[in-house]
Design a protein around this motif. Sequence first.
Motif, PDB file in Angstrom:
ATOM      1  N   ARG A  82       0.868  -1.195   0.000  1.00 36.91           N
ATOM      2  CA  ARG A  82       0.000   0.000   0.000  1.00 36.91           C
ATOM      3  C   ARG A  82       0.897   1.235   0.000  1.00 36.91           C
ATOM      4  NH1 ARG A  82      -5.520  -1.284   1.540  1.00 36.91           N
ATOM      5  NH2 ARG A  82      -5.628  -3.506   1.045  1.00 36.91           N
ATOM      6  N   HIS A  83       0.477   2.214  -0.794  1.00 37.62           N
ATOM      7  CA  HIS A  83       1.184   3.497  -0.803  1.00 37.62           C
ATOM      8  C   HIS A  83       0.574   4.403   0.253  1.00 37.62           C
ATOM      9  CE1 HIS A  83       2.569   7.456  -2.160  1.00 37.62           C
ATOM     10  NE2 HIS A  83       3.566   6.798  -2.718  1.00 37.62           N
ATOM     11  N   GLN A  84       1.416   5.199   0.898  1.00 38.42           N
ATOM     12  CA  GLN A  84       0.918   6.041   1.997  1.00 38.42           C
ATOM     13  C   GLN A  84      -0.194   6.988   1.550  1.00 38.42           C
ATOM     14  OE1 GLN A  84       3.837   8.150   4.319  1.00 38.42           O
ATOM     15  NE2 GLN A  84       5.110   6.328   4.596  1.00 38.42           N
ATOM     16  N   ASP A  85      -0.127   7.463   0.312  1.00 35.42           N
ATOM     17  CA  ASP A  85      -1.140   8.420  -0.150  1.00 35.42           C
ATOM     18  C   ASP A  85      -2.414   7.746  -0.631  1.00 35.42           C
ATOM     19  OD1 ASP A  85       0.653  10.407   0.397  1.00 35.42           O
ATOM     20  OD2 ASP A  85       1.355  10.611  -1.672  1.00 35.42           O
ATOM     21  N   ARG A  86      -2.355   6.442  -0.877  1.00 32.18           N
ATOM     22  CA  ARG A  86      -3.525   5.727  -1.380  1.00 32.18           C
ATOM     23  C   ARG A  86      -3.712   4.446  -0.558  1.00 32.18           C
ATOM     24  NH1 ARG A  86      -0.436   7.697  -5.301  1.00 32.18           N
ATOM     25  NH2 ARG A  86       0.706   5.738  -5.592  1.00 32.18           N
ATOM     26  N   PRO A  87      -3.994   4.618   0.716  1.00 34.80           N
ATOM     27  CA  PRO A  87      -4.028   3.446   1.608  1.00 34.80           C
ATOM     28  C   PRO A  87      -5.116   2.440   1.282  1.00 34.80           C
ATOM     29  CG  PRO A  87      -4.835   5.415   2.730  1.00 34.80           C
ATOM     30  CD  PRO A  87      -4.279   5.869   1.426  1.00 34.80           C
ATOM     31  N   ASP A  88      -6.126   2.879   0.534  1.00 32.69           N
ATOM     32  CA  ASP A  88      -7.222   1.945   0.230  1.00 32.69           C
ATOM     33  C   ASP A  88      -6.999   1.196  -1.082  1.00 32.69           C
ATOM     34  OD1 ASP A  88      -8.523   2.775   2.537  1.00 32.69           O
ATOM     35  OD2 ASP A  88      -9.434   4.478   1.491  1.00 32.69           O
ATOM     36  N   GLU A  89      -5.944   1.563  -1.781  1.00 35.97           N
ATOM     37  CA  GLU A  89      -5.741   0.967  -3.105  1.00 35.97           C
ATOM     38  C   GLU A  89      -4.563  -0.014  -3.065  1.00 35.97           C
ATOM     39  OE1 GLU A  89      -3.972   2.443  -7.340  1.00 35.97           O
ATOM     40  OE2 GLU A  89      -5.309   3.847  -6.304  1.00 35.97           O
ATOM     41  N   PRO A  90      -4.834  -1.306  -3.218  1.00 38.51           N
ATOM     42  CA  PRO A  90      -3.726  -2.276  -3.173  1.00 38.51           C
ATOM     43  C   PRO A  90      -2.750  -2.066  -4.332  1.00 38.51           C
ATOM     44  CG  PRO A  90      -5.861  -3.371  -3.008  1.00 38.51           C
ATOM     45  CD  PRO A  90      -6.140  -1.957  -3.408  1.00 38.51           C
ATOM     46  N   VAL A  91      -1.495  -2.291  -4.037  1.00 42.13           N
ATOM     47  CA  VAL A  91      -0.445  -2.273  -5.057  1.00 42.13           C
ATOM     48  C   VAL A  91       0.186  -3.652  -5.047  1.00 42.13           C
ATOM     49  CG1 VAL A  91       1.682  -1.161  -5.857  1.00 42.13           C
ATOM     50  CG2 VAL A  91      -0.002   0.154  -4.527  1.00 42.13           C
ATOM     51  N   GLN A  92       0.393  -4.195  -6.223  1.00 42.46           N
ATOM     52  CA  GLN A  92       0.986  -5.531  -6.274  1.00 42.46           C
ATOM     53  C   GLN A  92       2.247  -5.512  -7.128  1.00 42.46           C
ATOM     54  OE1 GLN A  92      -0.824  -9.144  -8.349  1.00 42.46           O
ATOM     55  NE2 GLN A  92      -1.306  -9.587  -6.206  1.00 42.46           N
ATOM     56  N   TYR A  93       3.263  -6.191  -6.646  1.00 40.95           N
ATOM     57  CA  TYR A  93       4.514  -6.344  -7.394  1.00 40.95           C
ATOM     58  C   TYR A  93       4.634  -7.804  -7.796  1.00 40.95           C
ATOM     59  CZ  TYR A  93       5.531  -1.713  -5.695  1.00 40.95           C
ATOM     60  OH  TYR A  93       5.465  -0.361  -5.439  1.00 40.95           O
ATOM     61  N   ARG A  94       4.743  -8.027  -9.099  1.00 42.12           N
ATOM     62  CA  ARG A  94       4.958  -9.383  -9.602  1.00 42.12           C
ATOM     63  C   ARG A  94       6.376  -9.460 -10.132  1.00 42.12           C
ATOM     64  NH1 ARG A  94       1.171 -12.892 -10.223  1.00 42.12           N
ATOM     65  NH2 ARG A  94      -0.854 -12.378  -9.327  1.00 42.12           N
ATOM     66  N   ALA A  95       7.106 -10.476  -9.718  1.00 42.77           N
ATOM     67  CA  ALA A  95       8.520 -10.535 -10.077  1.00 42.77           C
ATOM     68  C   ALA A  95       8.982 -11.983 -10.208  1.00 42.77           C
ATOM     69  CB  ALA A  95       9.353  -9.829  -9.005  1.00 42.77           C
ATOM     70  N   ARG A  96      10.099 -12.134 -10.926  1.00 45.27           N
ATOM     71  CA  ARG A  96      10.705 -13.476 -11.007  1.00 45.27           C
ATOM     72  C   ARG A  96      11.377 -13.818  -9.681  1.00 45.27           C
ATOM     73  NH1 ARG A  96      12.439 -14.253 -16.854  1.00 45.27           N
ATOM     74  NH2 ARG A  96      14.132 -15.522 -16.047  1.00 45.27           N
ATOM     75  N   HIS A  97      11.955 -12.790  -9.077  1.00 43.76           N
ATOM     76  CA  HIS A  97      12.666 -13.010  -7.813  1.00 43.76           C
ATOM     77  C   HIS A  97      12.299 -11.911  -6.816  1.00 43.76           C
ATOM     78  CE1 HIS A  97      15.175 -16.156  -9.517  1.00 43.76           C
ATOM     79  NE2 HIS A  97      15.227 -15.403 -10.609  1.00 43.76           N
ATOM     80  N   PHE A  98      12.183 -12.326  -5.609  1.00 43.63           N
ATOM     81  CA  PHE A  98      11.907 -11.369  -4.526  1.00 43.63           C
ATOM     82  C   PHE A  98      13.067 -11.415  -3.539  1.00 43.63           C
ATOM     83  CE2 PHE A  98       7.851 -12.326  -6.334  1.00 43.63           C
ATOM     84  CZ  PHE A  98       7.155 -11.131  -6.300  1.00 43.63           C
ATOM     85  N   VAL A  99      13.498 -10.253  -3.142  1.00 44.21           N
ATOM     86  CA  VAL A  99      14.584 -10.181  -2.167  1.00 44.21           C
ATOM     87  C   VAL A  99      14.107  -9.352  -0.984  1.00 44.21           C
ATOM     88  CG1 VAL A  99      16.989  -9.582  -1.744  1.00 44.21           C
ATOM     89  CG2 VAL A  99      16.257 -10.209  -4.061  1.00 44.21           C
TER      90      VAL A  99
END
Lengths: 529, 195
Positions: A250-267
């Motif tokens: 979640r971004h601080q300015d848009r707390p109600d709007e989910p943000v998703q990160y899709r990646a091959r690798h997560f660190v």
Amino acid sequence: MTVHECDVCIVGGGITSAMLAQKLAELRPSARIIVVEAGRSIFDRENRGRYRLRTLEYGEHPWPGDYIEDQQAEGIISMTMAVGGLALHWGGACNRFSREDLRLKSLYGLADDWPLEWAELERAYGEAERRLNVCGEPSPYPGDERSTPYPQPPMPLSYNLEVLKGWAGQSGYRFNPLPMARNLKPADGRGGCCVFDTCGDVCPSGARYSPDFTFRQLMAPKRIALHDRTLVRRLVVDDGKTTVAAAEARHQDRPDEPVQYRARHFVVASGYCWSSHLLLLSSSPRFPNGLANGSGLVGRYMNGHRFISATAEVAEQTYPGQNMTHSLISREYFRCATGQPFVRHDLRVWESSAGRTPRLRDDGGRLLVGDELLEDWRSRTKGSAVRLRAYVDVHPSIDSRLTLDPAKKNRYGDPMPRIEHRLDAATEGRMAATRAHVAGVFGRMAKAGGGRIVSTGEGDYLDHPGGGCRMGTDPATSVCDSHGRTHDHENLFVVGAPTTPTGGCTNGTLTFVALTLRSAEEIARALPT
Amino acid sequence: MERRTALRWMASAAAALPFTRLRVFAQRGELPPDAVATLREVAATVLPASLGPAGVAEAVDRFLAWTRGYREGMALEHGYGHPCLRFTPASPVPGYVAQLAALDRAARAKGGRFATLDLDTRRALLDAALTAAGVGALPRRPNGQHVVADLMGHYFNSSQAADVCYQAHIGRQTCRLIAVTTKRPAPFQADGGRR
């Protein structure tokens, strides 16, 4: 919902994240790298001189808004949550651990061995020192050999430290200038050291390394994307697989709007506290104990080192204030003979003004004013005070833990972490002997130099903390391998401080960076060339 | 909006503010002239006379600049090890004004303005005021407990005062070349340390 796709999603924006992003961008220039950091970017270098003055004059925090009030942990050592992390205001100390740190079990039957060879870590140390532009000189002790020289000569000793080096050396211990990530001359977009002497608060010239410089250098040519003020709340695993599919944020300015990160690798590069926290928060019906937690050891073996301090009075004359953030180090006790009582610690010496500050009343309680106050002060400045400190190697028990505290939640209802450090039985059993040993070392220095110890103290927290996702070869007794790849999820890495099995006996940042640079090679291998 | 237009708009908006509000604002950051006069009299006693009148006046001016620069509600350093969130409290200036007025009254009760009293009387007045305010030591930074302690702490904990004490050009926490710090600090010359 906003969805971002990338090759590598790095969670956290501190020093290990900066080093990892930098190296990955070099090794795989075409890789899409996104760094997600919960805190804000504080890139206004031009204001740092003013922030410093406000700190000196008013005690104001020199990094405005570098914290998130409802994203705090019980038992954490710093509130900072911003791009750059704790390395916005670290002192810059860049000591190496020693090979004994990696073989505590084999050599002494204590704690655990690290699952990598010293030669591998030593090579990574050299790279870390180059990237951080460390100034230093080789240790005089056998066993501290280096394969590469320091990229800069040592920080020149102040007159005071030169005097104190002569004093301390009479003990027979050998002292060096502390290696530091400080530019002696302008380099790599950062200024040269002007001895502002506020390294641990803020460095106006940028001589003392901080990760914001690296991030800016990577962002300008769009080699990475930095998403700040975006809190990753959980990692989600692919259906029917064990790979991580997404990071939900979640971004601080848009707390109600989910943000998703899709990646091959997560660190997960979120430091010793928030890395374990994120993995524990990412529980699901398939992974009820959180991710990477098949061993049940996420959040356990939280480590660090104890510290014992003293103030000595010596006859040699110094002038407090020349370079109070620089120090001498002796590695005399980095290694302990096997078959002897175990004790390991570093040994540091600083100039000090303890007992040599102006006072309002004399010993009889009489109010001092004007020149008589000045004379009283002057009369107490003969000789010098010396600050001594030892970081002591202590080992965590399995119950040295980070847990989720249901009583404290952030704005999204996520439980916040609680850290409770506990030492293992062997460490507890030898603490009295350790204290006596360190007191003896301080006493030997004072006696040899014709001084006296006037006070001693011991810290009540573990410094340079790590652990929580310790590395190892056995998935039953560790969370990740020596590259930080989690045993349970092949595309999920943890880097830096959380992976350390034990906390060593000197500042940890260089080790956290070196381990991360080694991880970067493994992560890059999994990316297309 | 043009810059000049914006400035004109800001000026007219400021003019429209009630006078009393402006006065309150000024009071919070600025010591009134009578308080400054008392402060300067006290400074001549509590700061080193060896600084000379100009040096004492300069130290007072720096303290007054400190009061003008004070900002309420700013986050203080969080600390390390056991961090906590704290903010700068309300401006100490109203308290300073009251404390200076009280000192002035106490001095007059002893026979005149503060500066005209003998040293023992001045010391006794200061001692009583600081004791009543619970001041036990010189504050590292002004903390609003008592204006006299804050003035003294502001000067005596300064880099300049350390140089005066050691009679040497140490230059603590001033921007300088590394090479400068590798040498024994140069002793003060006959100029009293002014370079």
